[in-house]
Design a protein around this motif. Structure first.
Motif, PDB file in Angstrom:
ATOM      1  N   MET A  94      -5.698  -1.164   1.526  1.00  0.00           N
ATOM      2  CA  MET A  94      -5.637   0.190   2.065  1.00  0.00           C
ATOM      3  C   MET A  94      -5.271   1.186   0.963  1.00  0.00           C
ATOM      4  SD  MET A  94      -3.228   1.160   5.250  1.00  0.00           S
ATOM      5  CE  MET A  94      -3.027   2.840   5.778  1.00  0.00           C
ATOM      6  N   GLY A  95      -4.297   0.830   0.143  1.00  0.00           N
ATOM      7  CA  GLY A  95      -3.878   1.705  -0.949  1.00  0.00           C
ATOM      8  C   GLY A  95      -5.000   1.924  -1.946  1.00  0.00           C
ATOM      9  N   PHE A  96      -5.700   0.826  -2.269  1.00  0.00           N
ATOM     10  CA  PHE A  96      -6.839   0.935  -3.178  1.00  0.00           C
ATOM     11  C   PHE A  96      -7.896   1.842  -2.560  1.00  0.00           C
ATOM     12  CE2 PHE A  96     -11.024  -0.360  -4.619  1.00  0.00           C
ATOM     13  CZ  PHE A  96     -10.860  -0.510  -5.993  1.00  0.00           C
ATOM     14  N   GLY A 115     -11.308   5.556  -3.054  1.00  0.00           N
ATOM     15  CA  GLY A 115     -12.198   6.283  -2.143  1.00  0.00           C
ATOM     16  C   GLY A 115     -11.857   7.766  -2.105  1.00  0.00           C
ATOM     17  N   GLY A 116     -10.545   8.053  -2.046  1.00  0.00           N
ATOM     18  CA  GLY A 116     -10.115   9.448  -2.000  1.00  0.00           C
ATOM     19  C   GLY A 116     -10.509  10.183  -3.266  1.00  0.00           C
ATOM     20  N   ALA A 117     -10.271   9.545  -4.429  1.00  0.00           N
ATOM     21  CA  ALA A 117     -10.585  10.197  -5.700  1.00  0.00           C
ATOM     22  C   ALA A 117     -12.091  10.439  -5.821  1.00  0.00           C
ATOM     23  CB  ALA A 117     -10.078   9.348  -6.862  1.00  0.00           C
ATOM     24  N   CYS A 118     -12.895   9.438  -5.433  1.00  0.00           N
ATOM     25  CA  CYS A 118     -14.355   9.609  -5.524  1.00  0.00           C
ATOM     26  C   CYS A 118     -14.827  10.719  -4.579  1.00  0.00           C
ATOM     27  CB  CYS A 118     -15.080   8.316  -5.172  1.00  0.00           C
ATOM     28  SG  CYS A 118     -14.896   7.059  -6.411  1.00  0.00           S
ATOM     29  N   ALA A 168      -6.576   7.540   7.640  1.00  0.00           N
ATOM     30  CA  ALA A 168      -5.677   6.398   7.818  1.00  0.00           C
ATOM     31  C   ALA A 168      -6.291   5.276   8.651  1.00  0.00           C
ATOM     32  CB  ALA A 168      -4.345   6.864   8.398  1.00  0.00           C
ATOM     33  N   PRO A 169      -6.735   5.545   9.910  1.00  0.00           N
ATOM     34  CA  PRO A 169      -7.325   4.439  10.663  1.00  0.00           C
ATOM     35  C   PRO A 169      -8.589   3.900   9.997  1.00  0.00           C
ATOM     36  CG  PRO A 169      -7.219   6.433  12.018  1.00  0.00           C
ATOM     37  CD  PRO A 169      -6.668   6.790  10.689  1.00  0.00           C
ATOM     38  N   ALA A 170      -9.368   4.788   9.387  1.00  0.00           N
ATOM     39  CA  ALA A 170     -10.613   4.339   8.750  1.00  0.00           C
ATOM     40  C   ALA A 170     -10.331   3.373   7.605  1.00  0.00           C
ATOM     41  CB  ALA A 170     -11.400   5.549   8.239  1.00  0.00           C
ATOM     42  N   SER A 171      -9.265   3.641   6.856  1.00  0.00           N
ATOM     43  CA  SER A 171      -8.977   2.750   5.726  1.00  0.00           C
ATOM     44  C   SER A 171      -8.520   1.380   6.225  1.00  0.00           C
ATOM     45  CB  SER A 171      -7.929   3.374   4.802  1.00  0.00           C
ATOM     46  OG  SER A 171      -6.659   3.289   5.376  1.00  0.00           O
ATOM     47  N   VAL A 172      -7.757   1.367   7.334  1.00  0.00           N
ATOM     48  CA  VAL A 172      -7.323   0.078   7.894  1.00  0.00           C
ATOM     49  C   VAL A 172      -8.521  -0.699   8.433  1.00  0.00           C
ATOM     50  CG1 VAL A 172      -5.909  -1.025   9.657  1.00  0.00           C
ATOM     51  CG2 VAL A 172      -5.039   0.960   8.427  1.00  0.00           C
ATOM     52  N   ASN A 191     -14.908   3.828   3.403  1.00  0.00           N
ATOM     53  CA  ASN A 191     -14.567   4.591   4.606  1.00  0.00           C
ATOM     54  C   ASN A 191     -13.787   5.856   4.266  1.00  0.00           C
ATOM     55  OD1 ASN A 191     -15.851   2.935   6.371  1.00  0.00           O
ATOM     56  ND2 ASN A 191     -14.011   2.013   7.247  1.00  0.00           N
ATOM     57  N   VAL A 192     -12.831   5.726   3.341  1.00  0.00           N
ATOM     58  CA  VAL A 192     -12.030   6.890   2.960  1.00  0.00           C
ATOM     59  C   VAL A 192     -12.904   7.904   2.227  1.00  0.00           C
ATOM     60  CG1 VAL A 192     -10.067   7.690   1.595  1.00  0.00           C
ATOM     61  CG2 VAL A 192      -9.903   5.556   2.861  1.00  0.00           C
TER      62      VAL A 192
END
Lengths: 251, 261, 251
Positions: free
Chosen positions: A67-69, A74-77, A186-190, A131-132
């Motif tokens: 999730m952290g990765f 994902g967030g940075a991209c 959050a839910p998407a990353s899980v 997803n993120v």
């Protein structure tokens, strides 16, 4: 008046949650839904039993890493590509369509590809990141585009360069939207992490869920899902708090 | 009084917009020279293209025909050299910055060192010294417009462009800010274009008032304002002021009926 | 004629990103010199699809029907419950926090629990798709019903409108954009949910093909199923985007 209606909605909220947990407990205790629905208290006591902490913490650790990765990469991209799309108008239709179509591909359909390309232990992280990515791309783009025409006009008349406009106007303006994106992710990353794990990761909550389901370990199944839900809800709530602080200042 | 700034030349300027398949003429063949250090107001019925004229001088729109020059340069070059100041009806202050940081913004954009002393002076002049740490949200509408005008003035621009800056304010505040603006402007006369709906505002502030016709906007009248400077609010009680205001209102009314639905 | 050409050009620009990704995939496979059993390229996946068209067609149809039916029923249910919540302060108070809680929950992770409670069955799969389509529709419809144009509610009250008139003439039309957002979110989720449900317990459908291919390590088969799933999902996505554009054209 406002505070009265606010406390009323808090009361209704508690009532809703109480009905939910009470219903869960009753259905479980009286076995209204059969043996596969354990009472709330059974699930919680199963979860807090110290002898199982080792099992849960190993699985939780793996899923949290994925999730952290997912959040980081994902967030940075998503953020970077949204900034690129806003800086280079010509790229925009291409990037919009590509990310929307990639997002429309069900995570579970991409899972096999990631398994071969990246291996079973990295696939959950990669799916979580995917997803993120989309959520961050959309929320960052929307935020960058939301600067008002009057603000843009002032910057143009003052002779601001495109880069100055980006970091002095659009980026600060996009901040609330970006934080909202992080909350919604959050839910998407899980989900990404868990689906990746279902495809054969060596450990993680997803693996625990599938094996508990297949082996009829009902309390284990429910406990693991409560854990997965809890990490998602905690991330969601945390970003929700940051969101409130940011909104107060930025809007 | 010191005359500063640069002249503005509108050379047969026209502007049309295409909406779907139709082409709508907003401004038609406007020919006008605004002298260095002159304050000129544009009034006209709504939709007559007065804001379009200002936006062309601000390099926010390009004319369809004709030319706009400021000094010898096209407006876009003036903007690139950070020599224009602008304030809109929408104050357009950045909500996440304090008043002081908002007024600092033009320095940052021009990559010049922030002159704190100058900011102090200007904030003092617009009566916001005590509010320099406040955020725009915490200010009244009038105060926000003051901050917005301070931002427009901070780099001591060659040209000041005001697009109905007081349009959203109540009458009392508006009159108050008119008087303040006239005081500020009188210290250092910058070439200024003001777009307004208010005949009184135009007369009180301007050296000349330009009346535009309904769409497409054409110049129908240019009225030199005979009052000396600096002007005190008592000018507004002068019988001549009332007579000129009536004249302007009358020349405007001729076009009210021509406004398109 | 000219506009047709322009549209075609725009479309070409838009899909260039997707084409680029596929080309990249093909190059990756060729450059790494991987054999098609470890990592099939896009060409061999298409060949696999054409080799056994019936398998992918019938399983695809199963998935499609499941997703469509679930989405339709979930939409109906979500919209209805939102209207009920709108018309009663009590229901709204109770349902709103639950809706919020569920939007922070990775619902796809709940599928194994539901599968265990309801049994491994097509009806269970349907229930899962309904549930997953339900939440976005409920949350966004309710949000839309309350996002009225300023002053409109006062106007209706002054005119002495009944609650039903209020709903029919004001709240429902006002909620359309928000409802469509909910639908656009729910549509790809419905496909994902259908495939995940089939993957975890199905006896047919693309998810089942995926599961079979995964346990037999048949990558070509897995990716051919993924491709079919992608076609369905992207179609859902495009249709919902078109629907949104059509319905909001006059706003």
């Amino acid at each position: 008046m406002a505070s009265a209606s606010r406390s009323a909605s808090v009361a209704y909220g508690f009532l809703g949650v109480a009905l939910f947990i009470g219903g869960w407990q009753l259905i479980g205790a009286y076995q209204l839904a059969g043996l596969t629905w354990p009472p709330f208290t059974t699930v919680i006591s199963y979860l807090i039993e110290p002898s199982r902490w080792g099992l849960f913490s190993r699985a939780l650790e793996a899923t949290l890493w994925a999730m952290g990765f997912g959040y980081a990469v994902g967030g940075a991209c998503g953020f970077t590509i949204a900034v690129a799309a806003s800086m280079f108008d010509r790229l925009r239709p291409m990037l919009d369509t590509t990310s929307a179509v990639v997002h429309a591909i069900p995570a579970i359909a991409i899972a096999p590809l990631f398994i071969i390309l990246l291996g079973t232990s990295t696939a959950p992280s990669a799916l979580s990141a995917l997803n993120v990515f989309f959520i961050m791309y959309v929320s960052t783009s929307a935020g960058l585009a939301a600067a008002t025409p009057a603000h843009r006009d002032v910057f143009r008349v003052l002779g601001a360069s495109k880069t100055q406009q980006l970091y002095r106007l659009q980026l600060p303006n996009a901040l609330p939207s970006i934080i909202t994106g992080l909350r919604l992710a959050a839910p998407a990353s899980v989900i990404g992490a868990i689906i990746g794990e279902w495809f054969g990761a060596p450990r993680g909550l997803g693996l625990l869920i599938v094996s508990a389901m297949q082996n009829f370990q009902i309390p284990l199944l429910w406990s693991t899902i409560v854990l997965a839900t809890a990490i998602s809800a905690i991330a969601y709530g945390l970003f929700g708090l940051i969101e409130r602080l940011i909104h107060a200042r930025f809007q | 009084m010191q005359r500063a700034g640069t002249s503005i030349r509108l050379n047969h300027v026209s502007k049309s917009f295409s909406i779907g398949r139709k082409t709508v003429a907003a401004v038609d063949a406007v020919d006008l020279t605004i002298e260095a250090g002159e304050f000129v107001s544009f009034i006209g019925p709504s939709g007559c293209g007065k804001s379009t004229i200002l936006r062309m001088v601000a390099a926010l729109e390009a004319p369809t025909a004709g030319q706009v020059t400021i000094g010898d340069l096209p407006p876009s070059e003036m903007a690139q050299h950070h020599r224009l100041g602008v304030a809109f009806q929408d104050h357009a202050l950045l909500p996440w910055l304090t008043v002081r940081k908002n007024v600092e913004l033009p320095f940052r954009i021009a990559s010049r060192p922030v002159n704190d002393q100058q900011i102090d002076q200007l904030l003092n002049l617009v009566g916001l010294s005590e509010f320099d740490r406040a955020r725009p949200k915490q200010l009244s509408g009038g105060m926000r417009q003051r901050a917005s005008i301070a931002r427009a003035l901070i780099l001591q621009p060659d040209v000041l462009l005001l697009d109905e800056p007081f349009g959203a304010l109540d009458q009392v505040t508006r009159r108050h800010l008119n008087i303040e603006l006239q005081n500020i402007w009188a210290r250092n006369a910058i070439t200024t274009i003001l777009i307004t709906h208010s005949v009184d505002e135009a007369l009180f502030l301007s050296d000349r008032v330009v009346v535009l016709s309904g769409r497409p906007g054409r110049v129908v009248k240019v009225l030199p304002v005979p009052f000396g400077r600096p002007r005190s609010p008592s000018v507004m009680r002068d019988p001549l002021f009332h007579q000129l205001a009536d004249d302007l209102t009358e020349s405007l009314e001729g076009y009210v009926g021509s406004e398109e639905p | 004629m000219l506009t047709g050409l322009r549209t075609a050009k725009l479309l070409l620009v838009q899909i260039s990103g997707i084409v680029g990704l596929i080309v990249l995939w093909q190059f990756w496979v060729a450059a790494r010199g991987l054999n098609t059993i470890v990592l099939p390229g896009p060409m061999s996946v298409v060949l696999q699809l054409l080799n056994e068209p019936a398998v992918y067609f019938w399983n695809g149809l199963h998935t499609l029907a499941l997703a469509l039916a679930g989405l339709a029923l979930g939409t109906l249910l979500g919209t209805t419950v939102a209207v009920v919540a709108w018309s009663s302060r009590l229901f709204e108070g109770i349902l709103t926090p639950l809706g919020l809680i569920f939007s922070s929950v990775p619902i796809v992770a709940l599928i194994p629990v539901i599968a265990r409670i309801l049994g491994y069955d097509v009806r269970t799969e349907l229930a899962i798709v309904i549930l997953i389509s339900f939440f976005p529709l409920f949350v966004f419809t309710l949000k839309g019903l309350k996002a009225l144009p300023p002053g409109a509610s006062d106007l209706f009250q002054t005119l002495g409108a009944t609650k039903r008139q209020h709903l029919a003439w004001l709240a429902l039309p006002a909620s359309l954009p928000s409802w469509l957002t909910g639908f656009r979110i729910a549509a790809p989720h419905a496909v994902l949910a259908a495939i995940v449900a089939e993957f975890l317990m199905g006896t047919s459908g693309l998810g089942h093909v995926l599961e079979g291919a995964r346990s037999d390590l048949q990558m070509q088969r897995a990716l051919a199923a993924s491709l079919s799933a992608t076609v369905i999902s992207v179609t859902f996505f495009l249709l919902s985007a078109v629907l949104e554009q059509r319905l909001l054209r006059n706003r």
